[in-house]
Design a protein around this motif. Structure first.
Motif, PDB file in Angstrom:
ATOM      1  N   ALA A  43     -38.286  -4.555 -39.641  1.00 31.47           N
ATOM      2  CA  ALA A  43     -37.313  -3.513 -39.334  1.00 31.47           C
ATOM      3  C   ALA A  43     -37.126  -3.372 -37.823  1.00 31.47           C
ATOM      4  O   ALA A  43     -36.000  -3.136 -37.341  1.00 31.47           O
ATOM      5  N   VAL A  44     -38.220  -3.518 -37.053  1.00 25.87           N
ATOM      6  CA  VAL A  44     -38.130  -3.466 -35.593  1.00 25.87           C
ATOM      7  C   VAL A  44     -37.251  -4.603 -35.089  1.00 25.87           C
ATOM      8  O   VAL A  44     -36.370  -4.405 -34.233  1.00 25.87           O
ATOM      9  N   ALA A  45     -37.489  -5.801 -35.609  1.00 21.71           N
ATOM     10  CA  ALA A  45     -36.688  -6.961 -35.193  1.00 21.71           C
ATOM     11  C   ALA A  45     -35.217  -6.753 -35.528  1.00 21.71           C
ATOM     12  O   ALA A  45     -34.320  -7.087 -34.725  1.00 21.71           O
ATOM     13  N   GLU A  46     -34.944  -6.200 -36.683  1.00 23.23           N
ATOM     14  CA  GLU A  46     -33.565  -5.936 -37.096  1.00 23.23           C
ATOM     15  C   GLU A  46     -32.905  -4.909 -36.171  1.00 23.23           C
ATOM     16  O   GLU A  46     -31.736  -5.063 -35.778  1.00 23.23           O
ATOM     17  N   LEU A  69     -25.957   2.686 -29.652  1.00 23.75           N
ATOM     18  CA  LEU A  69     -27.116   2.215 -28.892  1.00 23.75           C
ATOM     19  C   LEU A  69     -28.223   3.268 -28.874  1.00 23.75           C
ATOM     20  O   LEU A  69     -29.400   2.942 -29.041  1.00 23.75           O
ATOM     21  N   VAL A  70     -27.845   4.519 -28.690  1.00 26.56           N
ATOM     22  CA  VAL A  70     -28.844   5.592 -28.699  1.00 26.56           C
ATOM     23  C   VAL A  70     -29.527   5.656 -30.059  1.00 26.56           C
ATOM     24  O   VAL A  70     -30.760   5.790 -30.153  1.00 26.56           O
ATOM     25  N   SER A  71     -28.732   5.534 -31.113  1.00 28.48           N
ATOM     26  CA  SER A  71     -29.298   5.605 -32.464  1.00 28.48           C
ATOM     27  C   SER A  71     -30.235   4.435 -32.749  1.00 28.48           C
ATOM     28  O   SER A  71     -31.347   4.627 -33.261  1.00 28.48           O
ATOM     29  N   SER A  72     -29.816   3.219 -32.396  1.00 29.36           N
ATOM     30  CA  SER A  72     -30.638   2.045 -32.686  1.00 29.36           C
ATOM     31  C   SER A  72     -31.910   2.030 -31.851  1.00 29.36           C
ATOM     32  O   SER A  72     -32.983   1.651 -32.328  1.00 29.36           O
TER      33      SER A  72
END
Length: 214
Positions: A43-46, A69-72
């Motif tokens: 999930a981190v990589a995604e 970007l803030v959300s991701s």
């Protein structure tokens, strides 16, 4: 009908088997934590890949790109903290697996050691009943008996019950995972051994440890 010796031996063997059975939930928890960590790392990589795509997507207006970007990045931060947290849980659980595994190994080793010593004693008895060393012979009868066929036959059964410090933890973890199979090979040999009387393993039997030479 089983005699007292058979009953005592069965109790000793069952005590070791119970130690080995007790490993299942501990190892299961360790494996489950590792699976959870793998899922989180994916999930981190995604999430990191989504950040790159957002930064490179020129079709997005500034406000939309910033919001995505803030959300991701916030999601990535949360996931990384969780990966770190579960990593600590894995370290703690590994210690629990090794501790329980060493106890089970020690119990099984105690059974093997009694079988091996009994085989040496049987070799002594057979030798003394049929042979006699010349006076002053430059050999040790004790060493001869340890190298006799009867004891040597069971030596290969010992290795899985040793904790080998000369190898990484993964090596010993694999041994612990296969303890049930190793003990299943030892048990019938013990049960078939004539006149062997087992002592039940103590609550903390001595562990056989292989270490690097100094």
């Amino acid at each position: 009908m089983p005699n007292q010796t058979d009953s005592n031996n069965a109790a000793a063997l069952n005590a070791v088997a119970a130690l080995i059975d007790g490993l299942d939930p501990i190892i299961g928890r360790f494996d489950d934590l590792n699976q959870q960590k793998a899922t989180l790392e994916a999930a981190v990589a995604e999430s990191q890949e989504l950040e790159k795509k957002t930064l490179n997507d020129e079709s997005l207006d500034h406000e939309s790109a910033t919001a995505q970007l803030v959300s991701s990045r916030a999601r990535s931060d949360v996931l990384r903290v969780r990966v770190q947290s579960i990593g600590q849980k894995i370290d703690d659980q590994l210690k629990a697996v090794i501790a329980a595994g060493q106890l089970a190994q020690a119990g099984a080793y105690a059974v093997w050691h009694q079988l091996h010593q009994h085989r040496i004693q049987r070799s002594h008895e057979i030798f003394q009943a049929n042979f006699k060393l010349p006076w002053g012979a430059p050999v040790s009868i004790n060493n001869m008996m340890e190298d006799a066929t009867l004891p040597k036959e069971v030596v290969p059964l010992k290795t899985p019950f040793e904790f080998d410090r000369t190898h990484p933890v993964e090596f010993n973890l694999d041994r612990i995972r296969h303890l049930r199979q190793a003990f299943a090979e030892l048990r019938p040999v013990v049960e078939a051994e004539p006149s062997l009387v087992l002592q039940a393993p103590t609550s903390a039997p001595e562990l056989s440890v292989v270490s690097r030479a100094a």
